[in-house]
Motif scaffolding. Sequence first.
Motif, PDB file in Angstrom:
ATOM      1  N   THR A  86     -50.602 -58.267   8.298  1.00  0.00           N
ATOM      2  CA  THR A  86     -51.304 -57.284   9.116  1.00  0.00           C
ATOM      3  C   THR A  86     -52.118 -57.983  10.197  1.00  0.00           C
ATOM      4  OG1 THR A  86     -52.646 -55.276   8.980  1.00  0.00           O
ATOM      5  CG2 THR A  86     -53.360 -57.149   7.643  1.00  0.00           C
ATOM      6  N   THR A  87     -52.740 -57.209  11.034  1.00  0.00           N
ATOM      7  CA  THR A  87     -53.582 -57.720  12.106  1.00  0.00           C
ATOM      8  C   THR A  87     -54.631 -58.674  11.545  1.00  0.00           C
ATOM      9  OG1 THR A  87     -53.267 -55.626  13.285  1.00  0.00           O
ATOM     10  CG2 THR A  87     -55.116 -57.004  13.973  1.00  0.00           C
ATOM     11  N   VAL A  88     -54.837 -59.800  12.216  1.00  0.00           N
ATOM     12  CA  VAL A  88     -55.841 -60.755  11.743  1.00  0.00           C
ATOM     13  C   VAL A  88     -57.213 -60.086  11.719  1.00  0.00           C
ATOM     14  CG1 VAL A  88     -54.540 -62.768  12.561  1.00  0.00           C
ATOM     15  CG2 VAL A  88     -56.304 -61.773  14.022  1.00  0.00           C
ATOM     16  N   GLY A  89     -58.035 -60.470  10.759  1.00  0.00           N
ATOM     17  CA  GLY A  89     -59.378 -59.917  10.657  1.00  0.00           C
ATOM     18  C   GLY A  89     -59.459 -58.529  10.076  1.00  0.00           C
ATOM     19  N   SER A  90     -58.414 -58.073   9.396  1.00  0.00           N
ATOM     20  CA  SER A  90     -58.406 -56.724   8.829  1.00  0.00           C
ATOM     21  C   SER A  90     -59.169 -56.612   7.516  1.00  0.00           C
ATOM     22  CB  SER A  90     -56.960 -56.249   8.586  1.00  0.00           C
ATOM     23  OG  SER A  90     -56.283 -56.109   9.808  1.00  0.00           O
ATOM     24  N   TYR A  91     -59.506 -57.729   6.929  1.00  0.00           N
ATOM     25  CA  TYR A  91     -60.179 -57.726   5.633  1.00  0.00           C
ATOM     26  C   TYR A  91     -61.566 -58.349   5.766  1.00  0.00           C
ATOM     27  CZ  TYR A  91     -55.647 -56.389   3.884  1.00  0.00           C
ATOM     28  OH  TYR A  91     -54.476 -55.707   3.659  1.00  0.00           O
ATOM     29  N   GLN A  92     -62.342 -58.292   4.696  1.00  0.00           N
ATOM     30  CA  GLN A  92     -63.719 -58.790   4.692  1.00  0.00           C
ATOM     31  C   GLN A  92     -63.780 -60.279   5.023  1.00  0.00           C
ATOM     32  OE1 GLN A  92     -66.204 -57.610   1.288  1.00  0.00           O
ATOM     33  NE2 GLN A  92     -66.658 -59.772   1.027  1.00  0.00           N
ATOM     34  N   ALA A  93     -64.702 -60.652   5.897  1.00  0.00           N
ATOM     35  CA  ALA A  93     -64.928 -62.060   6.239  1.00  0.00           C
ATOM     36  C   ALA A  93     -65.747 -62.732   5.143  1.00  0.00           C
ATOM     37  CB  ALA A  93     -65.683 -62.168   7.564  1.00  0.00           C
ATOM     38  N   ASN A  94     -65.674 -64.060   5.062  1.00  0.00           N
ATOM     39  CA  ASN A  94     -66.525 -64.781   4.114  1.00  0.00           C
ATOM     40  C   ASN A  94     -67.917 -64.979   4.725  1.00  0.00           C
ATOM     41  OD1 ASN A  94     -66.426 -67.076   5.802  1.00  0.00           O
ATOM     42  ND2 ASN A  94     -65.117 -68.250   4.443  1.00  0.00           N
ATOM     43  N   ASN A  95     -68.782 -65.686   4.015  1.00  0.00           N
ATOM     44  CA  ASN A  95     -70.169 -65.879   4.459  1.00  0.00           C
ATOM     45  C   ASN A  95     -70.285 -66.614   5.789  1.00  0.00           C
ATOM     46  OD1 ASN A  95     -71.138 -64.637   2.162  1.00  0.00           O
ATOM     47  ND2 ASN A  95     -71.464 -66.545   1.060  1.00  0.00           N
ATOM     48  N   TRP A  96     -69.255 -67.338   6.209  1.00  0.00           N
ATOM     49  CA  TRP A  96     -69.294 -68.064   7.475  1.00  0.00           C
ATOM     50  C   TRP A  96     -68.500 -67.352   8.567  1.00  0.00           C
ATOM     51  CZ3 TRP A  96     -68.501 -73.503   4.929  1.00  0.00           C
ATOM     52  CH2 TRP A  96     -69.721 -73.916   4.371  1.00  0.00           C
ATOM     53  N   GLY A  97     -68.117 -66.106   8.303  1.00  0.00           N
ATOM     54  CA  GLY A  97     -67.427 -65.311   9.314  1.00  0.00           C
ATOM     55  C   GLY A  97     -65.972 -65.673   9.516  1.00  0.00           C
ATOM     56  N   LEU A  98     -65.330 -66.237   8.502  1.00  0.00           N
ATOM     57  CA  LEU A  98     -63.906 -66.578   8.571  1.00  0.00           C
ATOM     58  C   LEU A  98     -63.102 -65.511   7.849  1.00  0.00           C
ATOM     59  CD1 LEU A  98     -64.158 -70.386   7.724  1.00  0.00           C
ATOM     60  CD2 LEU A  98     -64.235 -69.290   9.976  1.00  0.00           C
ATOM     61  N   TYR A  99     -61.986 -65.118   8.429  1.00  0.00           N
ATOM     62  CA  TYR A  99     -61.155 -64.055   7.887  1.00  0.00           C
ATOM     63  C   TYR A  99     -59.850 -64.588   7.309  1.00  0.00           C
ATOM     64  CZ  TYR A  99     -64.168 -60.836  10.453  1.00  0.00           C
ATOM     65  OH  TYR A  99     -65.235 -60.137  10.913  1.00  0.00           O
ATOM     66  N   ASP A 100     -59.281 -63.804   6.417  1.00  0.00           N
ATOM     67  CA  ASP A 100     -57.915 -64.018   5.906  1.00  0.00           C
ATOM     68  C   ASP A 100     -57.733 -65.343   5.187  1.00  0.00           C
ATOM     69  OD1 ASP A 100     -57.324 -61.562   7.149  1.00  0.00           O
ATOM     70  OD2 ASP A 100     -56.718 -62.556   8.996  1.00  0.00           O
ATOM     71  N   MET A 101     -58.777 -65.884   4.617  1.00  0.00           N
ATOM     72  CA  MET A 101     -58.679 -67.161   3.905  1.00  0.00           C
ATOM     73  C   MET A 101     -57.967 -66.989   2.558  1.00  0.00           C
ATOM     74  SD  MET A 101     -60.067 -69.262   6.057  1.00  0.00           S
ATOM     75  CE  MET A 101     -60.511 -70.784   5.273  1.00  0.00           C
ATOM     76  N   HIS A 102     -57.915 -65.776   2.033  1.00  0.00           N
ATOM     77  CA  HIS A 102     -57.238 -65.522   0.761  1.00  0.00           C
ATOM     78  C   HIS A 102     -55.918 -64.781   0.914  1.00  0.00           C
ATOM     79  CE1 HIS A 102     -60.163 -67.147  -1.978  1.00  0.00           C
ATOM     80  NE2 HIS A 102     -61.130 -66.426  -1.478  1.00  0.00           N
TER      81      HIS A 102
END
Length: 184
Positions: A163-179
């Motif tokens: 899906t579109t990048v950034g569609s899910y919750q960011a981590n504490n440092w504002g990074l998305y889609d790490m999982h």
Amino acid sequence: LRKIPAGSFVMGSPNSEMGRWFDETQHTVTLTKAFYIGIYEITQTQYSNVMGSNPSDFKMGAHAPRRPVEQVTWNIVRGGTWPGGSPAGTTFIGKLRSKTGLAFDLPTEAQWEYACRAGTTKALNNNTDLEDEEQDSNMDILGRYWYNGGSSYSSDSVNGAHTTVGSYQANNWGLYDMHGNVWE
């Protein structure tokens, strides 16, 4: 890009963690220098702007330009010796370096895990643990995967796979889609 501060963390996972792989022995890692990492995965538009083409299979729909690029390999993205060594000039990293004059590179495994964890200590970077090895409500808010609509086997170029990048919750440092979103 986001600047990630230097620091120490426990890399790997405890033996009791659900979904743990055999090679995740816990050990303390200290990163002595700050580094930069992308807030999102590389989008199809970004990749095309650097490489002049888009190899992705899932490039249909209005949101395709903001979807992550896929169908790329290590040799296309960076190649060369790792860690260190220079990427070939024909790779994404090589061309990005040439266009910007900056020494871009992929993160090491330790840098990536440190950035993903963002100071958390549990299995997931929202400081929760997995509750199920298949469909998991804690994972559902963090990334796209098989049980919440993602499928590398989907022929639906609009709704399947990623899906579109950034569609899910960011981590504490504002990074998305790490999982999850595209397979690494």
